[in-house]
Design a protein around this motif. Structure first.
Motif, short mmCIF file in Angstrom:
data_model
loop_
_atom_site.label_atom_id
_atom_site.label_comp_id
_atom_site.label_asym_id
_atom_site.label_seq_id
_atom_site.Cartn_x
_atom_site.Cartn_y
_atom_site.Cartn_z
N MET A 163 8.55 -0.79 5.61
CA MET A 163 8.90 -1.84 6.58
C MET A 163 7.81 -1.97 7.65
O MET A 163 7.33 -3.07 7.93
CB MET A 163 10.25 -1.50 7.23
CG MET A 163 10.66 -2.42 8.37
SD MET A 163 10.96 -4.15 7.86
CE MET A 163 12.61 -4.00 7.18
N LEU A 164 7.39 -0.84 8.23
CA LEU A 164 6.46 -0.88 9.36
C LEU A 164 5.02 -1.16 8.91
O LEU A 164 4.28 -1.88 9.59
CB LEU A 164 6.50 0.44 10.13
CG LEU A 164 7.85 0.78 10.79
CD1 LEU A 164 7.78 2.16 11.42
CD2 LEU A 164 8.24 -0.27 11.83
N GLU A 165 4.62 -0.60 7.77
CA GLU A 165 3.20 -0.67 7.38
C GLU A 165 2.90 -1.83 6.44
O GLU A 165 1.75 -2.27 6.37
CB GLU A 165 2.77 0.66 6.73
CG GLU A 165 2.86 1.81 7.71
CD GLU A 165 2.46 3.15 7.09
OE1 GLU A 165 1.89 3.15 5.97
OE2 GLU A 165 2.71 4.19 7.73
N ASP A 166 3.89 -2.29 5.69
CA ASP A 166 3.63 -3.36 4.72
C ASP A 166 4.38 -4.65 5.03
O ASP A 166 3.78 -5.71 5.14
CB ASP A 166 4.01 -2.89 3.31
CG ASP A 166 3.04 -1.86 2.76
OD1 ASP A 166 1.83 -2.06 2.93
OD2 ASP A 166 3.49 -0.86 2.19
N ILE A 167 5.70 -4.55 5.16
CA ILE A 167 6.49 -5.79 5.25
C ILE A 167 6.19 -6.56 6.54
O ILE A 167 5.84 -7.74 6.49
CB ILE A 167 8.00 -5.48 5.11
CG1 ILE A 167 8.28 -4.77 3.78
CG2 ILE A 167 8.81 -6.77 5.22
CD1 ILE A 167 9.71 -4.27 3.62
N ILE A 168 6.33 -5.89 7.68
CA ILE A 168 6.14 -6.60 8.95
C ILE A 168 4.71 -7.15 9.08
O ILE A 168 4.53 -8.34 9.40
CB ILE A 168 6.53 -5.71 10.15
CG1 ILE A 168 8.05 -5.46 10.13
CG2 ILE A 168 6.10 -6.36 11.47
CD1 ILE A 168 8.54 -4.49 11.19
N PRO A 169 3.67 -6.35 8.80
CA PRO A 169 2.31 -6.93 8.88
C PRO A 169 2.10 -8.09 7.90
O PRO A 169 1.43 -9.07 8.25
CB PRO A 169 1.41 -5.74 8.53
CG PRO A 169 2.21 -4.52 8.86
CD PRO A 169 3.64 -4.89 8.57
N MET A 170 2.67 -8.00 6.71
CA MET A 170 2.51 -9.08 5.72
C MET A 170 3.17 -10.36 6.24
O MET A 170 2.60 -11.45 6.13
CB MET A 170 3.12 -8.62 4.39
CG MET A 170 2.95 -9.57 3.22
SD MET A 170 4.27 -10.81 3.11
CE MET A 170 5.68 -9.78 2.66
N GLU A 214 0.83 -1.21 0.00
CA GLU A 214 0.00 0.00 0.00
C GLU A 214 0.87 1.26 0.00
O GLU A 214 0.56 2.24 -0.67
CB GLU A 214 -0.90 0.03 1.24
CG GLU A 214 -2.05 -0.98 1.22
CD GLU A 214 -3.14 -0.63 0.20
OE1 GLU A 214 -3.23 0.54 -0.21
OE2 GLU A 214 -3.87 -1.56 -0.20
N SER A 215 1.98 1.23 0.73
CA SER A 215 2.79 2.45 0.88
C SER A 215 3.47 2.85 -0.41
O SER A 215 3.74 4.02 -0.63
CB SER A 215 3.82 2.28 1.99
OG SER A 215 4.81 1.34 1.62
N THR A 216 3.76 1.88 -1.26
CA THR A 216 4.39 2.21 -2.54
C THR A 216 3.43 2.05 -3.71
O THR A 216 3.78 2.40 -4.84
CB THR A 216 5.62 1.31 -2.80
OG1 THR A 216 5.18 -0.05 -2.92
CG2 THR A 216 6.64 1.42 -1.68
N GLN A 217 2.24 1.51 -3.43
CA GLN A 217 1.25 1.26 -4.49
C GLN A 217 1.88 0.45 -5.64
O GLN A 217 1.73 0.78 -6.83
CB GLN A 217 0.65 2.57 -5.01
CG GLN A 217 -0.30 3.23 -4.04
CD GLN A 217 -1.58 2.43 -3.82
OE1 GLN A 217 -2.29 2.08 -4.75
NE2 GLN A 217 -1.86 2.08 -2.55
N SER A 218 2.60 -0.59 -5.26
CA SER A 218 3.24 -1.42 -6.28
C SER A 218 3.37 -2.86 -5.78
O SER A 218 3.30 -3.12 -4.58
CB SER A 218 4.63 -0.86 -6.61
OG SER A 218 5.48 -0.99 -5.48
N MET A 219 3.56 -3.76 -6.72
CA MET A 219 3.89 -5.12 -6.37
C MET A 219 5.36 -5.15 -5.94
O MET A 219 6.21 -4.53 -6.57
CB MET A 219 3.68 -6.07 -7.56
CG MET A 219 2.28 -6.07 -8.15
SD MET A 219 0.97 -6.51 -6.98
CE MET A 219 1.47 -8.18 -6.53
#
Lengths: 394, 394
Positions: free
Chosen positions: A259-266, A152-157
């Motif tokens: 890192m905080l908003e996408d990677i860790i939650p994923m 979501e933070s980068t709006q990209s795959m």
């Protein structure tokens, strides 16, 4: 273990190295194919001095060179148009290199390829006295998994690689701590497993009972610098401008958010993690170490263990400005290759040896490691990781 | 569905292709960077005709060529020593290529690299009218896992890649069927995910509800030919000898043993598989199709679904010699690229169209698919897989 500063003396490790050989001496003839050659390829080769010998057919070429360790070595052509030549002795471990054919810089068609220096290019492995710790052995092996996810933070795959320890799919009730492990500048999410062999290091450590089992997440930490630090497009007058301080303020904000908003939650949603600060670590090499420093200082409620390999250090002053860091963080690990610390000692944010010593004296658990006779290269980071991993989640 | 032979007419697909353009016509100028370029690289490029344009700096070179589709195209040098040139229009999909610099065959330093033709080399993607089915989309994605394991039959460490579907780690009570999927000659276990994009094809099929979820195992099917078919080492007098029939008798015995004794048991031990004949398929392309043909005919108690992409076919006579095959096997799928079937129709073990038609008339469930306007290349196999996957485990 807290409050113990282990500062290793360089002198104790001199016996491990063999690269202090005069390159003018006769070349020793015991060349063997590199372990990183493509299947069936006889070249490149490495000898017991650590010299690299390459060979390529280029019948019409005027000049062919081997480009390794920032030095170009001329090759010699035989009657069949095959060029051969060798480098001076190289340090133990992994090195990037390329060929130059009549002015064209190209990968050696005989080697495997690795992403570093901003390109996929050739790599070679100089056998090391301590190479057993990253060797592929008949022990239980973990998996390296390629994940694709929407950010979501980068709006990209995006893509990341995740190491799961050997028993992860067997012990399906068990939950695991997680290390977020970052590559360096000009590298990407493939570096730690391809060049760093971090999965093999973990498999070997676990097989010997020397490290706890944990998950390792390797994502892509490349990030555009803030606009204000870059020249405007087509503005050639500013091409030579350099930012006054590097990295500039806010440089890692974009990756911190991802890192905080996408990677860790994923990761917490898709793996059986222990999803709390006690069981989360971050580490990185070079640029990845700089990211680790910034992100962990700003988020001491998120990470418990910090590893910085050839990427600066943390001072008591840094910690004073980061509420909660001193109380919450269980380990600050810093490492360098010995050649990086030669006079004058390098190091962003001050002298890493002095910083780490002062941080320890200020009451934090620290560990300082020096990789003997290696520079700003992967052998330093393999060894750094090998020293770091057993100290995690204890 | 049993007993239905779907034989697609080539004519129905002509509208999909655009490669029937005279290469003498003026080159259309709408070149765009290839989707398989290294990060940040502007070249190679592809235009709407499917021409490939490459560029490389080689100031001292006498001659630089682009080598693609078995044709070499001369590049032209500008005043700065930068060489540029383009190919004739290429078929849709993925192609291997290389550069030739003063007689040296090397990878293009700007492209990503893929293992094929017995080497890691450059690849390029020609946009296709049907590329949506293998595009990376914001849908739930499975994982591609790298596994390292010890093989008793080869007494060596081996590597394979395993695709697990998106919900594999969520539905932890569910067990899954397995497809064993083999690459072609000169390729390896990386081919089906890197060039074939099989993980993305599966993710897209599953997202649309068009295929069952299953595990895909991609191992290395390269195997030494039996000694008697190879010249003795250093016996140059026999270098030109070719085996009389190819593949020779027993050629796939080694890989069959590894498949049955090592790979399948290892997968069943480490994944939540449905470990029976009903839920096990094998398929492969080219050499991998030939392996699939031999291994499934010899083991109709092990596999239920058979896929052969550009690798021969199965005749009623073959089935008559394989007790249990006709009764137990639920699908024989055969596919080719249309250009492979041009006059005279190629095909080991007889005409694949006639064989498959006869097999169907003899009472087996078959499916014959032709990829429009493609040759013995990855676009044929991506499309073959896309047609094959929805027919599995139904």
């Amino acid at each position: 273990m807290r409050n113990r500063l282990t500062y290793m003396l360089f002198a104790a490790f001199v016996f491990l190295g063999s690269s202090n050989i005069n390159s003018q001496n006769p070349v020793v003839g015991d060349f063997k194919p590199s372990s990183l050659n493509q299947p069936g390829k006889e070249y490149p080769q490495v000898n017991s001095e650590g010299r690299v010998r390459v060979q390529i057919s280029a019948p019409e070429a005027k000049m062919v060179q081997l480009d390794i360790g920032a030095v170009k070595y001329d090759l010699v052509k035989d009657a069949q148009g095959v060029w051969t030549g060798e480098s001076a002795p190289q340090d133990e471990g992994f090195h990037y290199y390329q060929l130059n054919i009549d002015g064209a810089s190209v990968p050696d068609p005989n080697s495997l390829y690795f992403y570093g220096a901003g390109r996929w290019g050739s790599g070679i492995e100089i056998p090391a006295g301590d190479e057993e710790f990253y060797a592929m052995k008949n022990v239980p092996h973990g998996q390296v998994r390629e994940l694709i996810y929407f950010s979501e933070s980068t709006q990209s795959m995006r893509r990341c690689f995740v190491y799961t320890p050997p028993q992860y799919d067997k012990n399906t009730e068990k939950r695991y701590p997680v290390l977020y492990l970052q590559h360096g500048g000009g590298e990407d999410e493939t570096g730690w497993s391809n060049q760093g062999r971090v999965n093999l290091i973990m498999d070997n450590l676990i097989a010997e009972g020397k490290a706890k089992e944990f998950i390792i997440v390797m994502d892509n930490g490349n990030w555009h610098m803030p606009e204000r630090t870059r020249p405007a497009p087509n503005d050639t007058t500013k091409q030579e401008e350099k930012p006054k301080a590097w990295p500039p303020e806010g440089w890692a904000d974009g990756f911190m958010k991802t890192m905080l908003e996408d990677i860790i939650p994923m990761i917490d949603a898709n793996f059986r993690t222990l999803a709390d600060q006690d069981h989360r670590a971050m580490a990185g090499l070079s640029m990845g170490g700089m990211e680790t420093r910034i992100i962990t200082l700003a988020n001491p409620d998120v990470f418990s263990y910090v590893g910085i390999f050839s990427g600066g250090s943390i001072s008591p002053d840094d910690v004073d400005k980061a509420p909660g860091f001193k109380e919450n963080v269980k380990l600050v690990f810093v490492s360098y290759g010995s050649r990086e610390l030669e006079n004058p000692r390098s190091g962003l944010w001050g002298d890493p040896v002095e910083n780490t010593k002062a941080l320890n004296e200020a009451g934090m658990n620290t560990h300082f490691y020096v990789s003997p006779l290696t520079a700003h290269e992967w052998q330093s980071w393999r060894r750094g990781f090998y020293q770091f991993a057993p100290r995690l989640f204890q």
